[in-house]
Design an enzyme around this catalytic site. Structure first.
Site, PDB file in Angstrom:
ATOM      1  N   ASP A 169       4.309  25.269  26.110  1.00  0.00           N
ATOM      2  CA  ASP A 169       4.278  23.924  25.560  1.00  0.00           C
ATOM      3  C   ASP A 169       5.615  23.300  25.729  1.00  0.00           C
ATOM      4  OD1 ASP A 169       1.789  23.774  24.385  1.00  0.00           O
ATOM      5  OD2 ASP A 169       2.755  25.237  22.411  1.00  0.00           O
ATOM      6  N   ASN A 204       5.025  33.833  27.721  1.00  0.00           N
ATOM      7  CA  ASN A 204       4.443  34.171  26.267  1.00  0.00           C
ATOM      8  C   ASN A 204       3.483  35.453  26.619  1.00  0.00           C
ATOM      9  OD1 ASN A 204       1.441  33.471  27.007  1.00  0.00           O
ATOM     10  ND2 ASN A 204       2.605  31.412  27.209  1.00  0.00           N
ATOM     11  N   PHE A 219      -9.101  26.741  24.147  1.00  0.00           N
ATOM     12  CA  PHE A 219      -8.718  28.034  23.537  1.00  0.00           C
ATOM     13  C   PHE A 219      -7.751  27.820  22.593  1.00  0.00           C
ATOM     14  CE2 PHE A 219     -10.809  32.278  24.814  1.00  0.00           C
ATOM     15  CZ  PHE A 219     -11.867  31.666  25.595  1.00  0.00           C
ATOM     16  N   LYS A 273      -7.615  20.538  17.047  1.00  0.00           N
ATOM     17  CA  LYS A 273      -7.322  20.583  18.410  1.00  0.00           C
ATOM     18  C   LYS A 273      -8.391  19.927  19.214  1.00  0.00           C
ATOM     19  CE  LYS A 273      -3.808  24.045  18.323  1.00  0.00           C
ATOM     20  NZ  LYS A 273      -3.229  25.481  18.508  1.00  0.00           N
ATOM     21  N   LYS A 304      22.747  31.455  38.215  1.00  0.00           N
ATOM     22  CA  LYS A 304      22.603  32.262  36.957  1.00  0.00           C
ATOM     23  C   LYS A 304      23.564  31.601  35.793  1.00  0.00           C
ATOM     24  CE  LYS A 304      22.566  36.887  35.093  1.00  0.00           C
ATOM     25  NZ  LYS A 304      22.900  38.188  35.421  1.00  0.00           N
ATOM     26  N   LYS A 347      -8.136  16.525  21.519  1.00  0.00           N
ATOM     27  CA  LYS A 347      -8.158  16.749  22.817  1.00  0.00           C
ATOM     28  C   LYS A 347      -9.585  16.222  23.384  1.00  0.00           C
ATOM     29  CE  LYS A 347      -4.657  20.422  22.858  1.00  0.00           C
ATOM     30  NZ  LYS A 347      -4.025  21.333  23.336  1.00  0.00           N
TER      31      LYS A 347
HETATM   32  O1  C5P Z   1      -2.457  22.692  21.187  1.00  0.00           O
HETATM   33  P1  C5P Z   1      -2.483  23.957  22.009  1.00  0.00           P
HETATM   34  O2  C5P Z   1      -1.829  24.217  23.150  1.00  0.00           O
HETATM   35  O3  C5P Z   1      -2.598  25.216  20.786  1.00  0.00           O
HETATM   36  O4  C5P Z   1      -4.027  24.208  22.488  1.00  0.00           O
HETATM   37  C1  C5P Z   1      -4.344  25.041  23.155  1.00  0.00           C
HETATM   38  C2  C5P Z   1      -5.419  24.787  24.231  1.00  0.00           C
HETATM   39  O5  C5P Z   1      -4.656  23.942  25.173  1.00  0.00           O
HETATM   40  C3  C5P Z   1      -5.330  26.010  25.308  1.00  0.00           C
HETATM   41  O6  C5P Z   1      -6.894  25.615  25.777  1.00  0.00           O
HETATM   42  C4  C5P Z   1      -4.688  25.628  26.437  1.00  0.00           C
HETATM   43  O7  C5P Z   1      -5.233  26.197  27.804  1.00  0.00           O
HETATM   44  C5  C5P Z   1      -4.575  24.214  26.355  1.00  0.00           C
HETATM   45  N1  C5P Z   1      -3.154  23.560  26.746  1.00  0.00           N
HETATM   46  C6  C5P Z   1      -3.132  22.846  27.904  1.00  0.00           C
HETATM   47  N2  C5P Z   1      -1.842  22.318  28.175  1.00  0.00           N
HETATM   48  C7  C5P Z   1      -0.832  22.584  27.620  1.00  0.00           C
HETATM   49  C8  C5P Z   1      -0.703  23.490  26.169  1.00  0.00           C
HETATM   50  C9  C5P Z   1      -2.261  23.812  26.085  1.00  0.00           C
HETATM   51  O8  C5P Z   1      -4.149  22.597  28.414  1.00  0.00           O
HETATM   52  N3  C5P Z   1       0.341  22.255  27.978  1.00  0.00           N
END
Ligand code: C5P
Length: 400
Positions: free
Chosen positions: A279, A210, A323, A337, A289, A341
């Site tokens: 994600d 990303n 974040f 979120k 490849k 979390k």
């Molecule tokens: O749910 P979302 O991915 O938008 O949440 C963002 C937050 O979750 C950020 O702080 C990111 O570093 C964390 N995150 C994480 N592990 C993931 C995806 C996001 O710790 N697999």
């Protein structure tokens, strides 16, 4: 405003070929608003003229302990008293020996003896001199007396030798000055900051990633270090150089980031997950490849572990900050979120705006706290936003 604004820094320049780098140091310090007064030793003046230093520092250069005119205006005692910090760069083996031995036979050594301000020494000398028993012992004794060192780098020296002895990078010396002069609101705190994107392999040449540049997370790590925290930065792949004076752990995938964050944060006081963790990852990584055959291609994805979510389930006394990079319904998504979390706070930014967020040097954020309070940090550099985030977190979460 940076930590150097309005600070009085006395810069001692001694007689080594690295003396020319003092010019760059003065420019950096002045660029951040410090007032710099230079003391040039007699041997330093063999390498650099006082006119150069005076022009750059916009202050008279102090050279002579016995000059009645300059002594009446910027005498050794007034210089020693008004300094917030004394930096000697480059520091020769000779000045280290004089300070250790309690010799005060010129302006610089006298000011060092007379000051109560922190003294930062950046030695530079031939490898053999630096390795000599006298210098090793002097450095050890001076450290034990509270003098701060920016160790020389290794590399090719002006004398042709390759080894340790080259003056540390100007950026590193200036970072030490910032660290010493910043308020120590996070002293004694252990902080883990994650930064950058992750990269999830599809085959040996392709990956999913990303737009995160790592700039915000690196700025957060640097700001925490300046505020006195013990910082570990866990970073995905970025184009940025490791920050000075902290441990940086490099990872590539979400899974590697989870392992590193878990390992580094067991005894942390705060974990700030600034990284844009993927994600999804490829359900299967092809060992070879993947060839194109003229047709389309469906890539099957599996979810990655949500690192923050897992940390939130076993939070303990650790402060957890996430974040939220959002493109719409920022408040609702960020607060959702944070609750899901089990976070103490979430920093939300609008990544649909081109002037802030991904890749930009600037940012504008809102911090939502679990007790419902919201703090807005208006548009500023990511360095400035990082300072604002720590001040807010400190005021709300650490000062209890
Ligand atoms: O749910 P979302 O991915 O938008 O949440 C963002 C937050 O979750 C950020 O702080 C990111 O570093 C964390 N995150 C994480 N592990 C993931 C995806 C996001 O710790 N697999």
């Amino acid at each position: 405003m940076g930590v150097l604004a309005g600070k009085e820094i006395v810069l001692g320049v001694t007689g080594g070929i690295a003396a020319y780098k003092a010019c760059e140091i003065i420019r950096e310090l002045k660029g951040e608003g410090a007032n710099v007064t230079t003391i040039l030793t007699a041997s330093g003046s063999q390498f650099l003229t006082p006119l150069t230093l005076q022009t750059l520092s916009k202050n008279p250069v102090v050279m002579d302990l016995w000059n009645l005119i300059s002594e009446s205006e910027i005498g050794h005692i007034s210089l020693a008293q008004r300094a917030h910090l004394l930096l000697i760069a480059p520091a020769t083996g000779n000045i280290l020996g004089k300070i250790r031995g309690g010799i005060a036979d010129d302006m610089l050594s006298t000011v060092v003896m007379a000051t109560a301000a922190p003294v930062v020494l950046a030695p530079a000398m031939n490898t053999q001199m630096y390795a000599s028993a006298a210098v090793r012992e002097n450095v050890a004794v001076l450290r034990s007396r509270g003098f701060l060192f920016v160790e020389p780098d290794e590399g090719e020296l002006a004398c042709g030798t390759v080894g340790p002895g080259r003056l540390a990078a100007v950026g590193k010396i200036v970072e030490m000055v910032r660290i010493v002069l910043a308020e120590k609101i996070l002293k004694g705190k252990k902080v883990v900051v994650s930064a950058g994107p992750t990269a999830e392999s599809i085959d040996p040449v392709r990956f999913l990633s990303n737009r995160a540049s790592g700039k915000m997370g690196f700025a957060l790590a640097r700001a925490a270090r300046r505020f006195g925290a013990d910082v570990t930065l866990v970073s995905g792949p970025t184009a940025l150089a490791d920050p000075y004076f902290m441990k940086t752990v490099h990872v590539r995938t979400a899974e590697e980031m989870q392992t590193a964050v878990d390992r580094e944060s067991a005894d942390a006081d705060a974990i700030v997950m600034c990284a844009a963790v993927a994600d999804f990852r490829a359900a299967r990584i092809s060992p070879t490849k993947i060839k194109k055959d003229g047709g389309g291609w469906n890539l099957e994805l599996s979810p990655t572990v949500d690192i923050l979510d897992r940390l939130g389930r076993d939070k303990g006394r650790r402060v957890l900050v996430g974040f939220a990079a959002e493109t719409g319904d920022i408040e609702q998504n960020a607060i959702g979120k944070m609750r899901k979390k089990n976070l103490d706070a979430i920093v939300a930014n609008d990544v649909s705006r081109a002037d802030i967020g991904f890749e930009s040097d600037d940012n504008e954020v809102r911090i939502f706290f679990s007790d419902g309070e919201v703090r807005e940090l208006p548009l500023a550099t990511k360095e400035g936003i990082a300072v604002g985030i720590w001040l807010a977190l400190h005021g709300k979460l650490f000062a209890r």
